[in-house]
Design an enzyme around this catalytic site. Structure first.
Site, PDB file in Angstrom:
ATOM      1  CG  ASP A  49      -2.240   0.681   0.991  1.00  0.00           C
ATOM      2  OD1 ASP A  49      -2.398   1.338  -0.060  1.00  0.00           O
ATOM      3  OD2 ASP A  49      -3.134   0.568   1.853  1.00  0.00           O
ATOM      4  CG  ASP A  97      -9.115   2.796   0.779  1.00  0.00           C
ATOM      5  OD1 ASP A  97      -8.439   2.280  -0.121  1.00  0.00           O
ATOM      6  OD2 ASP A  97      -8.741   2.865   1.963  1.00  0.00           O
TER       7      ASP A  97
END
Length: 436
Positions: free
Chosen positions: A275, A335
């Site tokens: 990430d 997200d």
């Protein structure tokens, strides 16, 4: 390199422009000429979700921009993943002027579905073998950054109790003592070693989240090894502190990050969610003057060397084109979130609306470059418009990953989760028409 004109195109009232964003979270999509494409609403959002230099007054694609007019589609695109030009489109009188700050290739053709032109460009790079991924569960939206070993194993027991098909259990952010101190668990987390063993004993695979190119300014790694960091460069502010960038071209830093991943493999993890890796591509002075995309691709190759060819590298917050050939699956949207719209109004930030629009815009990448990850299924009762989010997941290609606390699901949520937890398909997805 300054922007230089590369084409002048005719346009009419039907014309659409496709902007491709820089990284996973950067908005992407088809827009009409009178639209205002999404742009950052705060400087920290710009650093963390957009390419530096994105312009609010122009259409701008990173490595790919397309123009569709009356069935004819022109793609203006990068030639190699090693160099990703920014490409702009501006109306000048009766012409649409295209310019770029690097080498591009123009292709014009007739397409009943403009998205097919994007797919043709993606296929021009060749298609690597695409893996099939079993259904998964991720700790993030269930426990956020407060996850514990006990929480995860409680969920594993719920999978069996409710007959949920889960192949991979992914421990997401929150287990670590600090960003950059990946092998030191948070005091109240428990043991990552024991957790991996217990997950595997249940007959499932164990995955773990790492932000390999970030080093929190308050971490032990930053305190002990300032020479491992890119001088004067930050990747934004998060977790209440400035995030510094690991200089993977420094021999000590390169050994360190490979040692971290070698140890996580030894512990039993075989799926790595990587990430915030946009940080590795931020331009700046690095060892031997290597920076930007070259440094990013070097860093990702270091990780592949450490984990070997059979374990999974899962990109997130990742530059899209520079990741080609380096990851097995890729987050292709911002997200999601229990909220439909982010409070900031910036759809690069967590929220269902931006996650839906950008993942649909990038469906053309699935089965051509990797398996797409459109983010997790969340359908517990407090999730806004959960029916729409579940329908979005059901229609999209790629990974299927639940991230609810299973015990908080009502009957509808449990049934929908059971229905949607299926293996991914390696095949390209039927593409929707932009006007559909």
């Amino acid at each position: 390199m300054p922007f230089a004109p590369v084409a002048e195109l005719e346009y009419d009232a039907s014309t659409l422009i496709f902007e491709h964003g820089w990284q996973s979270w950067s908005p992407s999509g088809w827009y009409r000429l009178d639209a205002s494409p999404p742009r950052p609403t705060a400087s920290n959002h710009h650093v963390m979700a957009y390419r530096p230099g994105v312009d609010a007054g122009r259409f701008q694609g990173e490595g790919l921009l397309a123009v569709a007019t009356s069935g004819e589609v022109t793609t203006v695109a990068a030639i190699t993943p090693d160099a990703v030009p920014s490409i702009r489109a501006e109306v000048h009188g009766n012409r649409l002027v295209i310019s770029a700050d690097g080498d591009v290739q123009l292709t014009t053709g007739t397409h009943a579905n403009a998205n097919q032109a994007l797919a043709d460009w993606a296929e021009s790079f060749g298609t690597p073998p695409i893996r099939v991924f079993g259904p998964s569960w991720c700790s993030w939206y269930a426990y956020w950054g407060k996850v514990t070993e006990r929480d995860v194993m409680a969920e594993v027991r719920q999978f069996d109790q409710h007959d949920l098909s889960v192949d991979l259990v992914l421990l997401d952010e929150g287990y670590q003592a600090a960003i950059g101190d990946w092998l030191t668990p948070r005091d109240d987390f428990g043991s990552t070693v024991r957790l991996a063993a217990d997950i595997r004993s249940s007959g499932r695979r164990a995955g773990i989240w790492v932000a390999p190119f970030l080093v929190g300014s308050g971490s032990e790694t930053a305190r002990k090894h300032p020479d491992w960091l890119v001088p004067g460069i930050t990747a934004g502010t998060n977790w209440g502190q400035e995030q510094l960038v690991l200089d993977v071209t420094h021999p000590g830093a390169a050994r360190h990050i490979q040692d971290v991943f070698t140890e996580l493999c030894r512990q039993g993890y075989d799926h790595f969610k990587l990430d915030f890796v946009y940080a590795g591509a931020i331009d700046g002075r690095r060892h031997e003057q290597v920076g930007g995309i070259a440094a990013y691709r070097h860093g990702m190759r270091l990780l592949r060397e450490a984990v070997g060819p059979n374990r999974i590298l899962h990109g997130c917050g990742a530059p899209i084109l520079p990741s080609l050939g380096l990851v097995d699956c890729m987050r292709i949207s911002p997200d999601t979130d229990p909220l439909v719209d982010p409070p900031s109004g910036d759809i690069s930030q967590p929220g269902q609306r931006g996650a839906r629009s950008t993942s649909v815009a990038r469906e053309f990448l699935h089965g051509r470059w990797w398996a797409n990850d459109s983010d997790c299924l969340i359908v517990r009762p407090d999730v806004q418009e959960r029916e729409l989010w579940a329908e979005h997941i059901s229609r999209g290609p790629g990974l299927r990953m639940s991230s609810d606390p299973i015990g908080e699901l009502d009957r509808w949520g449990l049934d929908r989760t059971r229905e949607l937890l299926i293996p991914s398909s390696p095949r390209p997805h039927p593409l929707k028409d932009p006007d559909a």
